[in-house]
Write a protein that holds these residues in place. Structure first.
Motif, PDB file in Angstrom:
ATOM      1  N   SER A   1      -5.556   2.983   2.997  1.00 33.49           N
ATOM      2  CA  SER A   1      -4.418   3.389   2.158  1.00 33.49           C
ATOM      3  C   SER A   1      -4.807   3.329   0.688  1.00 33.49           C
ATOM      4  O   SER A   1      -5.959   3.056   0.349  1.00 33.49           O
ATOM      5  N   VAL A   2      -3.838   3.563  -0.186  1.00 34.80           N
ATOM      6  CA  VAL A   2      -4.098   3.475  -1.623  1.00 34.80           C
ATOM      7  C   VAL A   2      -3.118   2.452  -2.206  1.00 34.80           C
ATOM      8  O   VAL A   2      -2.119   2.106  -1.574  1.00 34.80           O
TER       9      VAL A   2
ATOM     10  N   THR B   1       3.208  13.449   2.585  1.00 35.59           N
ATOM     11  CA  THR B   1       4.263  12.698   3.271  1.00 35.59           C
ATOM     12  C   THR B   1       3.794  11.248   3.342  1.00 35.59           C
ATOM     13  O   THR B   1       2.812  10.944   4.008  1.00 35.59           O
ATOM     14  N   PHE B   2       4.478  10.368   2.633  1.00 36.64           N
ATOM     15  CA  PHE B   2       3.977   8.997   2.477  1.00 36.64           C
ATOM     16  C   PHE B   2       4.771   7.987   3.298  1.00 36.64           C
ATOM     17  O   PHE B   2       5.926   8.230   3.667  1.00 36.64           O
ATOM     18  N   ASN B   3       4.113   6.869   3.552  1.00 27.55           N
ATOM     19  CA  ASN B   3       4.821   5.663   3.996  1.00 27.55           C
ATOM     20  C   ASN B   3       4.132   4.460   3.373  1.00 27.55           C
ATOM     21  O   ASN B   3       2.941   4.510   3.078  1.00 27.55           O
ATOM     22  N   SER B   4       4.907   3.450   3.110  1.00 24.22           N
ATOM     23  CA  SER B   4       4.375   2.276   2.423  1.00 24.22           C
ATOM     24  C   SER B   4       4.667   1.038   3.258  1.00 24.22           C
ATOM     25  O   SER B   4       5.805   0.812   3.663  1.00 24.22           O
ATOM     26  N   ASP B   5       3.620   0.266   3.541  1.00 24.21           N
ATOM     27  CA  ASP B   5       3.838  -1.020   4.213  1.00 24.21           C
ATOM     28  C   ASP B   5       4.299  -2.020   3.166  1.00 24.21           C
ATOM     29  O   ASP B   5       3.644  -2.192   2.135  1.00 24.21           O
ATOM     30  N   GLN B   6       5.404  -2.654   3.454  1.00 20.63           N
ATOM     31  CA  GLN B   6       5.890  -3.663   2.515  1.00 20.63           C
ATOM     32  C   GLN B   6       6.085  -4.965   3.278  1.00 20.63           C
ATOM     33  O   GLN B   6       6.314  -4.956   4.486  1.00 20.63           O
TER      34      GLN B   6
ATOM     35  N   ASN C   1       0.832  -1.217   0.000  1.00 24.87           N
ATOM     36  CA  ASN C   1       0.000   0.000   0.000  1.00 24.87           C
ATOM     37  C   ASN C   1       0.863   1.262   0.000  1.00 24.87           C
ATOM     38  O   ASN C   1       2.085   1.182   0.114  1.00 24.87           O
ATOM     39  N   VAL C   2       0.179   2.381  -0.101  1.00 26.49           N
ATOM     40  CA  VAL C   2       0.810   3.676   0.205  1.00 26.49           C
ATOM     41  C   VAL C   2      -0.122   4.401   1.172  1.00 26.49           C
ATOM     42  O   VAL C   2      -1.291   4.655   0.852  1.00 26.49           O
ATOM     43  N   HIS C   3       0.384   4.689   2.350  1.00 23.16           N
ATOM     44  CA  HIS C   3      -0.330   5.520   3.312  1.00 23.16           C
ATOM     45  C   HIS C   3       0.243   6.932   3.228  1.00 23.16           C
ATOM     46  O   HIS C   3       1.322   7.148   2.683  1.00 23.16           O
ATOM     47  N   SER C   4      -0.454   7.899   3.807  1.00 17.64           N
ATOM     48  CA  SER C   4       0.198   9.183   3.996  1.00 17.64           C
ATOM     49  C   SER C   4      -0.220   9.768   5.331  1.00 17.64           C
ATOM     50  O   SER C   4      -1.284   9.429   5.868  1.00 17.64           O
ATOM     51  N   THR C   5       0.655  10.619   5.862  1.00 18.32           N
ATOM     52  CA  THR C   5       0.478  11.031   7.258  1.00 18.32           C
ATOM     53  C   THR C   5      -0.166  12.408   7.412  1.00 18.32           C
ATOM     54  O   THR C   5      -0.625  12.739   8.498  1.00 18.32           O
ATOM     55  N   ASN C   6      -0.188  13.224   6.345  1.00 17.40           N
ATOM     56  CA  ASN C   6      -0.692  14.600   6.514  1.00 17.40           C
ATOM     57  C   ASN C   6      -2.199  14.697   6.258  1.00 17.40           C
ATOM     58  O   ASN C   6      -2.658  15.396   5.370  1.00 17.40           O
ATOM     59  N   TRP C   7      -2.951  13.968   7.091  1.00 15.35           N
ATOM     60  CA  TRP C   7      -4.410  13.978   7.015  1.00 15.35           C
ATOM     61  C   TRP C   7      -4.998  14.473   8.341  1.00 15.35           C
ATOM     62  O   TRP C   7      -4.390  14.304   9.398  1.00 15.35           O
ATOM     63  N   VAL C   8      -6.227  15.019   8.255  1.00 17.59           N
ATOM     64  CA  VAL C   8      -7.002  15.312   9.460  1.00 17.59           C
ATOM     65  C   VAL C   8      -8.379  14.664   9.273  1.00 17.59           C
ATOM     66  O   VAL C   8      -8.977  14.770   8.202  1.00 17.59           O
TER      67      VAL C   8
ATOM     68  N   GLY D   1     -13.336  16.354  18.416  1.00 15.81           N
ATOM     69  CA  GLY D   1     -13.655  16.941  17.122  1.00 15.81           C
ATOM     70  C   GLY D   1     -12.860  16.380  15.959  1.00 15.81           C
ATOM     71  O   GLY D   1     -13.399  16.145  14.879  1.00 15.81           O
ATOM     72  N   MET D   2     -11.553  16.181  16.174  1.00 18.49           N
ATOM     73  CA  MET D   2     -10.714  15.738  15.049  1.00 18.49           C
ATOM     74  C   MET D   2      -9.481  15.000  15.539  1.00 18.49           C
ATOM     75  O   MET D   2      -9.089  15.088  16.703  1.00 18.49           O
ATOM     76  N   GLN D   3      -8.887  14.269  14.598  1.00 18.56           N
ATOM     77  CA  GLN D   3      -7.618  13.581  14.855  1.00 18.56           C
ATOM     78  C   GLN D   3      -6.679  13.843  13.680  1.00 18.56           C
ATOM     79  O   GLN D   3      -7.114  13.801  12.520  1.00 18.56           O
ATOM     80  N   MET D   4      -5.419  14.110  13.983  1.00 19.27           N
ATOM     81  CA  MET D   4      -4.406  14.291  12.934  1.00 19.27           C
ATOM     82  C   MET D   4      -3.620  12.999  12.862  1.00 19.27           C
ATOM     83  O   MET D   4      -2.840  12.674  13.758  1.00 19.27           O
ATOM     84  N   MET D   5      -3.857  12.240  11.813  1.00 17.53           N
ATOM     85  CA  MET D   5      -3.329  10.880  11.779  1.00 17.53           C
ATOM     86  C   MET D   5      -3.270  10.392  10.346  1.00 17.53           C
ATOM     87  O   MET D   5      -3.994  10.898   9.481  1.00 17.53           O
ATOM     88  N   GLY D   6      -2.407   9.426  10.073  1.00 16.99           N
ATOM     89  CA  GLY D   6      -2.334   8.817   8.751  1.00 16.99           C
ATOM     90  C   GLY D   6      -3.656   8.158   8.373  1.00 16.99           C
ATOM     91  O   GLY D   6      -4.543   7.971   9.215  1.00 16.99           O
ATOM     92  N   ASP D   7      -3.771   7.780   7.097  1.00 16.50           N
ATOM     93  CA  ASP D   7      -5.081   7.312   6.617  1.00 16.50           C
ATOM     94  C   ASP D   7      -5.445   5.901   7.066  1.00 16.50           C
ATOM     95  O   ASP D   7      -6.531   5.412   6.720  1.00 16.50           O
ATOM     96  N   TRP D   8      -4.594   5.260   7.901  1.00 16.39           N
ATOM     97  CA  TRP D   8      -5.059   4.048   8.571  1.00 16.39           C
ATOM     98  C   TRP D   8      -6.208   4.389   9.514  1.00 16.39           C
ATOM     99  O   TRP D   8      -7.032   3.533   9.821  1.00 16.39           O
ATOM    100  N   ALA D   9      -6.299   5.664   9.939  1.00 17.24           N
ATOM    101  CA  ALA D   9      -7.436   6.069  10.793  1.00 17.24           C
ATOM    102  C   ALA D   9      -8.758   5.860  10.057  1.00 17.24           C
ATOM    103  O   ALA D   9      -9.767   5.516  10.674  1.00 17.24           O
ATOM    104  N   LYS D  10      -8.740   6.041   8.739  1.00 12.90           N
ATOM    105  CA  LYS D  10      -9.996   5.846   7.999  1.00 12.90           C
ATOM    106  C   LYS D  10     -10.513   4.413   8.165  1.00 12.90           C
ATOM    107  O   LYS D  10     -11.721   4.185   8.226  1.00 12.90           O
ATOM    108  N   GLY D  11      -9.567   3.466   8.261  1.00 12.08           N
ATOM    109  CA  GLY D  11      -9.959   2.075   8.480  1.00 12.08           C
ATOM    110  C   GLY D  11     -10.798   1.919   9.745  1.00 12.08           C
ATOM    111  O   GLY D  11     -11.731   1.106   9.794  1.00 12.08           O
ATOM    112  N   GLU D  12     -10.504   2.717  10.784  1.00  9.16           N
ATOM    113  CA  GLU D  12     -11.282   2.652  12.030  1.00  9.16           C
ATOM    114  C   GLU D  12     -12.690   3.207  11.819  1.00  9.16           C
ATOM    115  O   GLU D  12     -13.672   2.655  12.310  1.00  9.16           O
ATOM    116  N   PHE D  13     -12.778   4.319  11.100  1.00  8.77           N
ATOM    117  CA  PHE D  13     -14.094   4.916  10.827  1.00  8.77           C
ATOM    118  C   PHE D  13     -14.949   3.931  10.016  1.00  8.77           C
ATOM    119  O   PHE D  13     -16.121   3.719  10.318  1.00  8.77           O
TER     120      PHE D  13
END
Ligand code: BGC
Length: 416
Positions: free
Chosen positions: A337-338, A295-300, A138-145, A259-271
């Motif tokens: 992730s994408v 700002t990306f990170n990729s699980d390999q 995957n490709v995750h990224s960290t600059n999400w709210v 109200g909000m969380q600043m976290m990578g898009d793995w947070a979307k998996g929780e929602f």
């Protein structure tokens, strides 16, 4: 291979199977996907491998960002008993490759044409000395709210696009009696916010400080301002934040306590795992001031050098399954992730996923795609950990912003 040869190989395999010569092999997989959303994504992978006759031996090590998992891995390898496959991030993969501990996936990579479909930014971590050593899932990224939609609506404001708008929304949420910012006080979570805050000071500054490790950027006035922003954000966190797991912080936003969380898009998996719908129940935005940058990170899955031919075959099957375009869609839809390949259609993805894919392509084209410091894609673990220490000490009030910037310069210099 011509059709005749393919047929011969297939019948040889059938013969071997029926004679009991070929054994379906288990893979032991070390990973840190232990939250509800992560486990749901992991099940997609397990199920896929099971249909191919590969058994799954689970080796979960809780702890977001993988710090604990990497400690356990080191102990296993030192004991001469590495797992078959390991979830791994960026520079850690390269560090293990340098130690000569990883296997080789060149054959399956060549047969399936990975070179043509995996973005170069990822290949820099999946390959060592020109050889494939890991399969990116995957490709995750960290600059999400991630914002609770009802809590945002209650402020009467739009989703923030600038730092000042962000502060105004946080203030309004506070006035409405909720915790404005859900956060867990763990070093990697502090660092995840720091990624976004540094990026919000501009792409050149992120590159100079987090990738090139330029002491002038690390210790200069922009870094002091970045730490000031961290201190401002700290003031919107509740009193019980210390040590809280990231998914519990996500739950606070999901249930409207925060109200909000600043976290990578793995947070979307929780929602998603909680049955929430983007645009209706929650809103996903890039950290204010970072639209167009990622700002990306990729699980390999890095494959360790294993002795038996069966184990090597199982690794190749797992790598092939991970790289399958259909699987990359199904898995990443659930994970948040994408895909790690450029040829996977976005049809199955929700609006946040589609945005994630578009943002990634845009940032890649514009030179504003950078590795995440917090998640091991901008600097090796030694430097990352040195940065973690300073960021966390400042977040917890041990340093003022000026001191933190100076400490960052010193810590990075010592760690290199
Ligand atoms: C990983 C994600 C994971 C997150 C929280 C990150 O480092 O890349 O896959 O969901 O940590 O555990």
């Amino acid at each position: 291979m011509n059709r005749f040869a393919t047929g011969l190989r297939a019948s040889a395999a059938v013969l071997a199977l029926s004679a009991g010569m070929v054994h379906a092999e288990d893979v032991e997989v070390l990973h840190w996907w232990t939250s509800g959303g992560e486990a749901a994504a992991l099940n997609v992978l397990k199920g896929n491998l099971e249909t191919q006759g590969i058994g799954w031996e689970d080796m979960p090590v809780a702890g977001g960002g993988g710090t604990e998992a990497m400690t356990v891995l080191r102990a296993r390898v030192t004991a001469g008993n590495p797992p078959t496959a390991v979830q791994m991030l960026g520079f850690d993969i390269q560090d293990w490759a340098k130690e000569g501990a990883l296997g080789n996936l060149d054959e399956v990579a060549a047969a399936e044409g990975w070179d043509a479909v995996v973005p170069e930014a990822l290949q820099g971590f999946s390959k060592h000395d020109g050889h494939w050593i890991a399969a990116p899932v995957n490709v995750h990224s960290t600059n999400w709210v991630w914002i609770n939609k009802a809590a945002l609506d209650a402020t009467g404001m739009a989703a923030p696009e600038t730092w000042d708008q962000l502060v105004a929304v946080l203030d309004a949420m506070k006035a409405n009696g909720i915790t404005p910012l859900a956060h867990g006080g763990q070093a990697w979570q502090d660092a995840t916010i720091f990624d976004a805050v540094v990026l919000s000071m501009g792409p050149d500054f992120y590159k100079a400080s987090m990738i090139d490790l330029d002491p002038e950027a690390l210790g200069g006035p922009q870094m002091v301002e970045a730490f000031d922003r961290m201190a401002t954000l700290r003031s919107y966190v509740d009193d019980n934040f210390s040590g809280r797991d990231w998914n519990l912080a996500s739950a606070m936003v999901i249930n409207g306590e925060a109200g909000m969380q600043m976290m990578g898009d793995w947070a979307k998996g929780e929602f998603l795992n909680a049955g929430k719908v983007p645009g209706t129940d929650f809103v996903c935005i890039r950290f204010p001031g970072t639209q167009g940058m990622v700002t990306f990170n990729s699980d390999q899955f890095a494959m360790f050098d294993v002795a038996s031919a069966d184990a090597k075959a199982a690794q190749a099957t797992m790598a092939s399954a991970v790289m399958d375009p259909g699987f990359q869609s199904a898995f990443n839809v659930v994970k948040g992730s994408v895909p790690a390949r450029t040829d996977v259609p976005n049809d199955a993805f929700d609006d946040c996923g589609k945005k994630g894919m578009a943002d990634l392509a845009e940032a890649n084209a514009n030179g504003t795609l950078f590795g995440s410091m917090a998640h091991g894609h901008s600097v090796p673990a030694s430097v990352k950990n040195a940065m973690y220490d300073v960021v966390t000490a400042h977040f917890n009030g041990q340093y003022d912003s000026q001191t933190a910037a100076q400490e960052l310069v010193t810590a990075v210099e010592i760690a290199q």
